[in-house]
Design a protein around this motif. Structure first.
Motif, PDB file in Angstrom:
ATOM      1  N   ASP A   1       3.143  13.917   3.068  1.00 22.64           N
ATOM      2  CA  ASP A   1       2.784  12.775   2.210  1.00 22.64           C
ATOM      3  C   ASP A   1       3.980  11.850   1.977  1.00 22.64           C
ATOM      4  O   ASP A   1       3.796  10.691   1.595  1.00 22.64           O
ATOM      5  CB  ASP A   1       2.281  13.274   0.849  1.00 22.64           C
ATOM      6  CG  ASP A   1       0.880  13.854   0.942  1.00 22.64           C
ATOM      7  OD1 ASP A   1       0.177  13.561   1.925  1.00 22.64           O
ATOM      8  OD2 ASP A   1       0.501  14.612   0.025  1.00 22.64           O
TER       9      ASP A   1
ATOM     10  N   LEU B   1       3.961   5.942  -5.408  1.00 26.52           N
ATOM     11  CA  LEU B   1       3.941   6.135  -6.856  1.00 26.52           C
ATOM     12  C   LEU B   1       2.855   7.117  -7.252  1.00 26.52           C
ATOM     13  O   LEU B   1       3.049   7.953  -8.143  1.00 26.52           O
ATOM     14  CB  LEU B   1       3.734   4.791  -7.563  1.00 26.52           C
ATOM     15  CG  LEU B   1       3.739   4.820  -9.091  1.00 26.52           C
ATOM     16  CD1 LEU B   1       5.048   5.414  -9.609  1.00 26.52           C
ATOM     17  CD2 LEU B   1       3.524   3.428  -9.663  1.00 26.52           C
ATOM     18  N   SER B   2       1.709   7.033  -6.584  1.00 27.35           N
ATOM     19  CA  SER B   2       0.620   7.968  -6.873  1.00 27.35           C
ATOM     20  C   SER B   2       1.030   9.399  -6.547  1.00 27.35           C
ATOM     21  O   SER B   2       0.735  10.338  -7.317  1.00 27.35           O
ATOM     22  CB  SER B   2      -0.618   7.579  -6.043  1.00 27.35           C
ATOM     23  OG  SER B   2      -1.661   8.507  -6.239  1.00 27.35           O
ATOM     24  N   ASN B   3       1.732   9.575  -5.438  1.00 28.29           N
ATOM     25  CA  ASN B   3       2.210  10.917  -5.076  1.00 28.29           C
ATOM     26  C   ASN B   3       3.223  11.449  -6.089  1.00 28.29           C
ATOM     27  O   ASN B   3       3.213  12.636  -6.438  1.00 28.29           O
ATOM     28  CB  ASN B   3       2.847  10.882  -3.685  1.00 28.29           C
ATOM     29  CG  ASN B   3       1.830  10.693  -2.576  1.00 28.29           C
ATOM     30  OD1 ASN B   3       0.629  10.921  -2.775  1.00 28.29           O
ATOM     31  ND2 ASN B   3       2.291  10.262  -1.412  1.00 28.29           N
TER      32      ASN B   3
ATOM     33  N   LYS C   1      10.143   5.129 -13.532  1.00 26.82           N
ATOM     34  CA  LYS C   1       8.760   4.774 -13.232  1.00 26.82           C
ATOM     35  C   LYS C   1       8.533   3.283 -13.483  1.00 26.82           C
ATOM     36  O   LYS C   1       7.920   2.584 -12.664  1.00 26.82           O
ATOM     37  CB  LYS C   1       7.802   5.605 -14.094  1.00 26.82           C
ATOM     38  CG  LYS C   1       6.334   5.231 -13.912  1.00 26.82           C
ATOM     39  CD  LYS C   1       5.442   6.021 -14.870  1.00 26.82           C
ATOM     40  CE  LYS C   1       3.993   5.572 -14.751  1.00 26.82           C
ATOM     41  NZ  LYS C   1       3.110   6.295 -15.725  1.00 26.82           N
TER      42      LYS C   1
ATOM     43  N   GLN D   1       0.826  -1.206   0.000  1.00 30.09           N
ATOM     44  CA  GLN D   1       0.000   0.000   0.000  1.00 30.09           C
ATOM     45  C   GLN D   1       0.863   1.261   0.000  1.00 30.09           C
ATOM     46  O   GLN D   1       0.563   2.228  -0.701  1.00 30.09           O
ATOM     47  CB  GLN D   1      -0.909  -0.005   1.229  1.00 30.09           C
ATOM     48  CG  GLN D   1      -1.938  -1.120   1.234  1.00 30.09           C
ATOM     49  CD  GLN D   1      -2.742  -1.155   2.519  1.00 30.09           C
ATOM     50  OE1 GLN D   1      -2.475  -0.408   3.455  1.00 30.09           O
ATOM     51  NE2 GLN D   1      -3.735  -2.035   2.568  1.00 30.09           N
TER      52      GLN D   1
ATOM     53  N   GLN E   1       7.401   0.429 -10.842  1.00 31.02           N
ATOM     54  CA  GLN E   1       6.212  -0.385 -11.097  1.00 31.02           C
ATOM     55  C   GLN E   1       6.552  -1.874 -11.118  1.00 31.02           C
ATOM     56  O   GLN E   1       5.796  -2.705 -10.598  1.00 31.02           O
ATOM     57  CB  GLN E   1       5.570   0.025 -12.424  1.00 31.02           C
ATOM     58  CG  GLN E   1       4.882   1.384 -12.397  1.00 31.02           C
ATOM     59  CD  GLN E   1       4.361   1.791 -13.759  1.00 31.02           C
ATOM     60  OE1 GLN E   1       5.003   1.546 -14.790  1.00 31.02           O
ATOM     61  NE2 GLN E   1       3.198   2.429 -13.786  1.00 31.02           N
TER      62      GLN E   1
ATOM     63  N   MET F   1       3.381  10.692  -9.264  1.00 31.13           N
ATOM     64  CA  MET F   1       2.680  11.070 -10.496  1.00 31.13           C
ATOM     65  C   MET F   1       1.930  12.383 -10.303  1.00 31.13           C
ATOM     66  O   MET F   1       1.816  13.188 -11.237  1.00 31.13           O
ATOM     67  CB  MET F   1       1.720   9.956 -10.917  1.00 31.13           C
ATOM     68  CG  MET F   1       2.411   8.615 -11.211  1.00 31.13           C
ATOM     69  SD  MET F   1       3.899   8.789 -12.262  1.00 31.13           S
ATOM     70  CE  MET F   1       3.167   9.409 -13.777  1.00 31.13           C
ATOM     71  N   ARG F   2       1.441  12.608  -9.093  1.00 30.99           N
ATOM     72  CA  ARG F   2       0.780  13.889  -8.801  1.00 30.99           C
ATOM     73  C   ARG F   2       1.782  15.037  -8.885  1.00 30.99           C
ATOM     74  O   ARG F   2       1.460  16.123  -9.388  1.00 30.99           O
ATOM     75  CB  ARG F   2       0.168  13.831  -7.400  1.00 30.99           C
ATOM     76  CG  ARG F   2      -0.528  15.123  -6.951  1.00 30.99           C
ATOM     77  CD  ARG F   2      -0.724  15.145  -5.436  1.00 30.99           C
ATOM     78  NE  ARG F   2       0.562  15.198  -4.723  1.00 30.99           N
ATOM     79  CZ  ARG F   2       0.675  15.023  -3.400  1.00 30.99           C
ATOM     80  NH1 ARG F   2      -0.396  14.757  -2.665  1.00 30.99           N
ATOM     81  NH2 ARG F   2       1.872  15.116  -2.836  1.00 30.99           N
TER      82      ARG F   2
ATOM     83  N   ASP G   1       2.306   1.801  -3.484  1.00 31.27           N
ATOM     84  CA  ASP G   1       1.272   2.315  -4.394  1.00 31.27           C
ATOM     85  C   ASP G   1       1.015   3.802  -4.138  1.00 31.27           C
ATOM     86  O   ASP G   1       0.893   4.594  -5.081  1.00 31.27           O
ATOM     87  CB  ASP G   1      -0.034   1.533  -4.205  1.00 31.27           C
ATOM     88  CG  ASP G   1       0.036   0.131  -4.791  1.00 31.27           C
ATOM     89  OD1 ASP G   1       0.904  -0.115  -5.650  1.00 31.27           O
ATOM     90  OD2 ASP G   1      -0.776  -0.720  -4.383  1.00 31.27           O
ATOM     91  N   THR G   2       0.922   4.151  -2.866  1.00 30.33           N
ATOM     92  CA  THR G   2       0.677   5.551  -2.508  1.00 30.33           C
ATOM     93  C   THR G   2       1.841   6.433  -2.935  1.00 30.33           C
ATOM     94  O   THR G   2       1.654   7.550  -3.438  1.00 30.33           O
ATOM     95  CB  THR G   2       0.443   5.687  -0.994  1.00 30.33           C
ATOM     96  OG1 THR G   2      -0.699   4.913  -0.616  1.00 30.33           O
ATOM     97  CG2 THR G   2       0.219   7.137  -0.602  1.00 30.33           C
TER      98      THR G   2
END
Length: 231
Positions: A212, A26-28, A46, A20, A50, A30-31, A23-24
């Motif tokens: 974050d 990587l999401s941050n 990236k 988790q 992944q 990309m943001r 995943d978080t």
């Protein structure tokens, strides 16, 4: 030669939380892609991140491997029972025909089957089968037939294979514990790397985004405060 040192996870939280967290992270990223791109983050990095997530997530859990091990053990135990039953029947037939204290009866091997290890039981079962074939004419008076001996031989083969399969399952689980730790540590190293980058990016401009990228290496994965000792 010194014993190889076990590879242990570099973090205190669970494997599920690591997935988790990755995943978080990587999401941050990309943001905040423009800022991370300025720090050298690109499509190759990236893809590397992944792939590390995928390899870790796709690796069998210990619960799955334990289930396989339990299944192989049960199968082995079932075949053991299937061998002990006809062996006892043949031993009883030999006892009735030749007498318990005779040399011919002793040729059939140790009658205390329950205490024998799996390896010993396989070896004794093969020896008993050969001896039963040797004295088949005598044992026929007690209902022992060539077909029954053939059936025992077939079960011996299955039991022998089941022992190997159980050992392979145990070995695979043991090896996987270390392999899983290696994958987890590789992924954790990437998470820590990008967390440090993220904090450096937002240290003086955004407290919310800085937070974050804060990682708590605790059992819960969150901040843990020690309870003050009672006065």
């Amino acid at each position: 030669m010194a014993k190889k040192k076990a590879i242990l996870p570099m973090f205190r939280f669970t494997f599920g939380f690591l997935k988790q967290l990755a995943d978080t992270m990587l999401s941050n990223i990309m943001r905040d892609l423009p800022e991370f791109t300025d720090r050298g983050f690109n499509d190759d990095k990236k893809a590397e991140f992944q792939e590390a997530i995928h390899q870790f997530d796709d690796f069998p859990t210990d619960e799955q491997l334990q289930g396989i091990q339990m299944d192989k053990t049960q199968s082995k135990n079932n075949f053991r029972t299937s061998i002990e039953t006809p062996m006892r029947t043949i031993l009883l037939a030999a006892k009735n025909v030749f007498g318990e204290g005779t040399g011919k009866y002793r040729e059939f091997g140790n009658h205390d089957l329950t205490k024998q290890t799996d390896d010993v039981l396989v070896r004794n079962a093969k020896s008993l089968s050969k001896t039963a074939t040797k004295y088949l004419t005598d044992l026929a008076t007690e209902g022992i037939t060539a077909a029954k001996i053939d059936s025992l031989n077939a079960t011996i083969v299955h039991f022998d294979e089941a022992i190997d399969q159980q050992r392979d399952a145990i070995k695979n689980r043991d090896n996987s514990t270390e392999d899983r730790a290696v994958l987890a540590n590789n992924l954790y190293a990437l998470v820590v790397k990008y967390a440090e980058t993220g904090r450096d990016i937002w240290r003086t401009t955004s407290e919310a985004k800085y937070n974050d990228y804060v990682i708590y290496n605790t059992q819960s994965g969150g901040p843990e405060t020690e309870t003050p000792a009672a006065g």
